[in-house]
Design a protein around this motif. Sequence first.
Motif, PDB file in Angstrom:
ATOM      1  N   ALA A  81       7.177 -15.265 -36.725  1.00  0.00           N
ATOM      2  CA  ALA A  81       6.705 -16.489 -37.386  1.00  0.00           C
ATOM      3  C   ALA A  81       5.731 -17.249 -36.491  1.00  0.00           C
ATOM      4  CB  ALA A  81       7.898 -17.370 -37.753  1.00  0.00           C
ATOM      5  N   ARG A  82       5.990 -17.247 -35.171  1.00  0.00           N
ATOM      6  CA  ARG A  82       5.062 -17.888 -34.236  1.00  0.00           C
ATOM      7  C   ARG A  82       3.708 -17.185 -34.264  1.00  0.00           C
ATOM      8  NH1 ARG A  82       4.884 -20.916 -29.389  1.00  0.00           N
ATOM      9  NH2 ARG A  82       7.113 -21.352 -29.558  1.00  0.00           N
ATOM     10  N   ALA A  83       3.714 -15.873 -34.242  1.00  0.00           N
ATOM     11  CA  ALA A  83       2.454 -15.122 -34.272  1.00  0.00           C
ATOM     12  C   ALA A  83       1.674 -15.427 -35.552  1.00  0.00           C
ATOM     13  CB  ALA A  83       2.735 -13.630 -34.156  1.00  0.00           C
ATOM     14  N   ASP A  84       2.373 -15.475 -36.679  1.00  0.00           N
ATOM     15  CA  ASP A  84       1.716 -15.791 -37.950  1.00  0.00           C
ATOM     16  C   ASP A  84       1.148 -17.208 -37.931  1.00  0.00           C
ATOM     17  OD1 ASP A  84       2.400 -13.291 -38.905  1.00  0.00           O
ATOM     18  OD2 ASP A  84       4.169 -14.007 -40.015  1.00  0.00           O
ATOM     19  N   LEU A  85       1.914 -18.148 -37.349  1.00  0.00           N
ATOM     20  CA  LEU A  85       1.473 -19.544 -37.268  1.00  0.00           C
ATOM     21  C   LEU A  85       0.190 -19.653 -36.456  1.00  0.00           C
ATOM     22  CD1 LEU A  85       1.985 -22.593 -37.694  1.00  0.00           C
ATOM     23  CD2 LEU A  85       3.394 -22.539 -35.622  1.00  0.00           C
ATOM     24  N   LEU A  86       0.138 -19.007 -35.303  1.00  0.00           N
ATOM     25  CA  LEU A  86      -1.052 -19.074 -34.453  1.00  0.00           C
ATOM     26  C   LEU A  86      -2.258 -18.468 -35.162  1.00  0.00           C
ATOM     27  CD1 LEU A  86       0.492 -18.132 -30.984  1.00  0.00           C
ATOM     28  CD2 LEU A  86      -0.091 -20.407 -31.841  1.00  0.00           C
ATOM     29  N   ALA A  87      -2.051 -17.376 -35.895  1.00  0.00           N
ATOM     30  CA  ALA A  87      -3.157 -16.751 -36.625  1.00  0.00           C
ATOM     31  C   ALA A  87      -3.694 -17.691 -37.703  1.00  0.00           C
ATOM     32  CB  ALA A  87      -2.693 -15.432 -37.238  1.00  0.00           C
ATOM     33  N   LYS A  88      -2.795 -18.385 -38.411  1.00  0.00           N
ATOM     34  CA  LYS A  88      -3.222 -19.315 -39.461  1.00  0.00           C
ATOM     35  C   LYS A  88      -3.974 -20.508 -38.871  1.00  0.00           C
ATOM     36  CE  LYS A  88       0.484 -18.145 -42.695  1.00  0.00           C
ATOM     37  NZ  LYS A  88       1.775 -18.597 -43.309  1.00  0.00           N
ATOM     38  N   ILE A  89      -3.508 -21.011 -37.727  1.00  0.00           N
ATOM     39  CA  ILE A  89      -4.203 -22.126 -37.074  1.00  0.00           C
ATOM     40  C   ILE A  89      -5.616 -21.711 -36.689  1.00  0.00           C
ATOM     41  CG2 ILE A  89      -4.245 -23.558 -34.988  1.00  0.00           C
ATOM     42  CD1 ILE A  89      -1.167 -23.595 -35.119  1.00  0.00           C
ATOM     43  N   ARG A  90      -5.744 -20.565 -36.084  1.00  0.00           N
ATOM     44  CA  ARG A  90      -7.072 -20.087 -35.666  1.00  0.00           C
ATOM     45  C   ARG A  90      -7.978 -19.873 -36.877  1.00  0.00           C
ATOM     46  NH1 ARG A  90      -4.090 -17.699 -31.077  1.00  0.00           N
ATOM     47  NH2 ARG A  90      -5.133 -18.515 -29.198  1.00  0.00           N
TER      48      ARG A  90
END
Length: 347
Positions: free
Chosen positions: A38-47
Amino acid sequence: MLGSEIHRGEAPLLHSLRYSLVTTIDWQPSASLELIKARADLLAKIRNFFHKREIMEVETPICSRYANTDPSIESFTTLYTGPGAPSGLPLYLHTSPEFPMKRLLAAGSGPIYQICKVFRNGEAGRLHNPEFSMLEWYRPGFNHHHLMAEVAELVNSLLPEPRPVISMSYAEAFKKWLDIDPHNASKEALKRCAIKSGIESAHHLDIQNRDGWLDLLLSHIIEPKLGKKSLFFLYDYPASQASLAKIREGKPPIAERFELYMDGMELANGFHELTHADSQRERFEKDLDQRKTAGLPSPPMDEALLAGLASGMPDCAGIAVGIDRLLMIISSAQQIEETLCFAIDRA
């Protein structure tokens, strides 16, 4: 041969000790694999959010010769002993990427953002880890109201379900929940308010300034009510709490600062940024005076930032968002360590 025999004879014992060590150390991640993903997905969405808006991602140093002077924040220190510093050069792990990012703005970078690890000594608990992840970004030409709108857009794009947005001034919040004027109430009136509100031990507290009482009332009475099923922006703070924000002249003067709350938790802190070098130096010097009075270390103020401001930094607004806390909201985690691969006790 004697040495070889001893080595072979000790091997089972050493193996046993190593096995015991491995089995007693909790080496597993603090976070579940589901939350790590979920953290990896969150960072991708922010970028992706910033990429679509053509806001440039940057990286700035984690170690610096300068440090945050804020009396409420303590930096980690290390020592560089390489070329150019044979006797050792003290370095400070950054508590925020704010200062070097403002130097980039002064150099003409345009809008920028950064995702990085930051470090604050002495901070650990349900909502704190001494090493945590921060998203920080700056928008030339924005004031704090413009940035609040963009923050709401970003956060709602990351939540499972968007939330309504509520904005309220600091003064309105104190009037609504405590029926007191935070800009003009005396220290004695604030103490009476704390006692009346049922804050434990308020009778015996010896808080020497108004801001201390305001912080107590905010954290114990008001904050728990903010952001229930909403994004709640608290804005326009007392001038004495400006930090690095501009102060809008008036009666009373107001700091153009805001914080975002969700589920009673502070998630972000933003400013219509101070760009005047002399005013910033005065605030750093005031911080250092307060540190001296409190018996705290006096780190070197950031002369590179002050030089950048003096050269001309554009009018802008900026914000820092706690990524770990945001992930707590998204995942319904109760402890920050649930969102971290390895919290401080397993680092």
